[in-house]
Design a protein around this motif. Structure first.
Motif, PDB file in Angstrom:
ATOM      1  N   LEU A  56      45.810  68.376  62.753  1.00 27.45           N
ATOM      2  CA  LEU A  56      45.479  68.836  61.492  1.00 27.45           C
ATOM      3  C   LEU A  56      46.670  68.890  60.666  1.00 27.45           C
ATOM      4  CD1 LEU A  56      43.486  71.969  62.565  1.00 27.45           C
ATOM      5  CD2 LEU A  56      42.608  69.592  61.591  1.00 27.45           C
ATOM      6  N   GLY A  57      47.975  69.090  61.320  1.00 34.22           N
ATOM      7  CA  GLY A  57      49.251  68.797  60.357  1.00 34.22           C
ATOM      8  C   GLY A  57      49.699  70.381  60.066  1.00 34.22           C
ATOM      9  N   GLY A  58      49.109  71.432  61.103  1.00 27.75           N
ATOM     10  CA  GLY A  58      49.595  72.596  60.872  1.00 27.75           C
ATOM     11  C   GLY A  58      48.560  73.446  61.622  1.00 27.75           C
ATOM     12  N   PRO A  59      48.835  74.748  61.556  1.00 28.10           N
ATOM     13  CA  PRO A  59      48.043  75.905  62.211  1.00 28.10           C
ATOM     14  C   PRO A  59      46.442  75.779  61.778  1.00 28.10           C
ATOM     15  CG  PRO A  59      50.116  76.773  61.739  1.00 28.10           C
ATOM     16  CD  PRO A  59      50.125  75.619  61.213  1.00 28.10           C
ATOM     17  N   PRO A  60      45.491  75.820  62.478  1.00 23.55           N
ATOM     18  CA  PRO A  60      44.138  75.798  61.858  1.00 23.55           C
ATOM     19  C   PRO A  60      43.939  76.802  60.747  1.00 23.55           C
ATOM     20  CG  PRO A  60      43.942  75.402  64.285  1.00 23.55           C
ATOM     21  CD  PRO A  60      45.181  75.815  63.799  1.00 23.55           C
ATOM     22  N   GLU A  61      44.228  77.875  61.030  1.00 24.00           N
ATOM     23  CA  GLU A  61      44.076  79.202  60.068  1.00 24.00           C
ATOM     24  C   GLU A  61      44.510  78.699  58.748  1.00 24.00           C
ATOM     25  OE1 GLU A  61      47.648  80.197  62.611  1.00 24.00           O
ATOM     26  OE2 GLU A  61      45.238  79.404  62.706  1.00 24.00           O
ATOM     27  N   GLN A  62      45.903  77.895  58.556  1.00 23.00           N
ATOM     28  CA  GLN A  62      46.249  77.414  57.370  1.00 23.00           C
ATOM     29  C   GLN A  62      45.806  76.041  56.987  1.00 23.00           C
ATOM     30  OE1 GLN A  62      50.814  77.348  57.884  1.00 23.00           O
ATOM     31  NE2 GLN A  62      50.749  79.486  58.805  1.00 23.00           N
ATOM     32  N   ARG A  63      45.161  75.545  57.666  1.00 26.03           N
ATOM     33  CA  ARG A  63      44.628  74.020  57.226  1.00 26.03           C
ATOM     34  C   ARG A  63      42.827  74.219  57.425  1.00 26.03           C
ATOM     35  NH1 ARG A  63      47.391  70.540  55.235  1.00 26.03           N
ATOM     36  NH2 ARG A  63      46.388  68.885  55.899  1.00 26.03           N
TER      37      ARG A  63
END
Length: 186
Positions: A56-63
């Motif tokens: 995703l290119g980063g933590p799911p909660e931030q993406r």
């Protein structure tokens, strides 16, 4: 990726992608994949980013938008092709709950779906043997189904009740033969 292709192939284009034309598929055989990236962990126990977070290119909660877009569970539509899902009941990498939830969502949308929960199997049981890093043997079944041929499984169809059966590569072949040989291809 197979589930996502089956659920988005009817779209002319995905957000941020050029128009690709008709990418519909006639049937999907999907095995042990994560189906809801919105609930994925951001870090592995050793502190490295999870595979999902890296994807995703980063933590799911931030993406969140990317996690939703990449989650087959959140892409289920009534026009989806038939699905055959298989998942190891002892999979420590991706919980069988992912496959159970996708199967239930497909059935609720009126899509043909069959779920095989393969007894005592871990992740990667369809993979060819001998291509895996040695440190993964605790979580992966490197080529096991090919070696054993058939194994005990529970099958869940439209009524969402489990029946005892067996599962092997011929079940996948029969599924495709049934759905690709009767004019279902786009």
């Amino acid at each position: 990726m197979a589930a996502l292709a089956g659920l988005t192939g009817h779209l002319d284009r995905l957000d941020g992608e050029p128009e690709s034309g008709d990418a519909r598929v006639a049937a999907v055989a999907e095995s042990y994949g994560p189906t809801d990236l919105t609930t994925a962990r951001a870090l592995l126990p050793d502190g490295r980013p999870s595979h999902e977070a890296a994807f995703l290119g980063g933590p799911p909660e931030q993406r969140r938008a990317s996690a939703l877009a990449a989650s087959p569970l959140h892409r289920v539509v009534a026009s989806a092709p038939p699905f055959q899902i298989s998942h190891g009941a002892a999979d420590p990498v991706v919980s069988q709950r992912h496959s159970e939830r996708l199967h239930a969502a497909l059935i609720a949308a009126g899509v043909e779906s069959t779920l095989y929960l393969v007894e005592d199997y871990k992740h990667g049981f369809l993979n060819p043997s001998g291509r895996m890093d040695a440190e993964l043997t605790d979580v992966m079944d490197d080529g096991r189904l090919l070696r054993e041929g058939r194994t005990a499984a529970r099958v869940r169809r439209t009524d969402l009740r489990d029946e005892h059966t067996t599962f092997g590569f011929d079940d996948i072949g029969d599924f495709f033969a049934r759905h690709l040989s009767d004019g279902n291809t786009p």
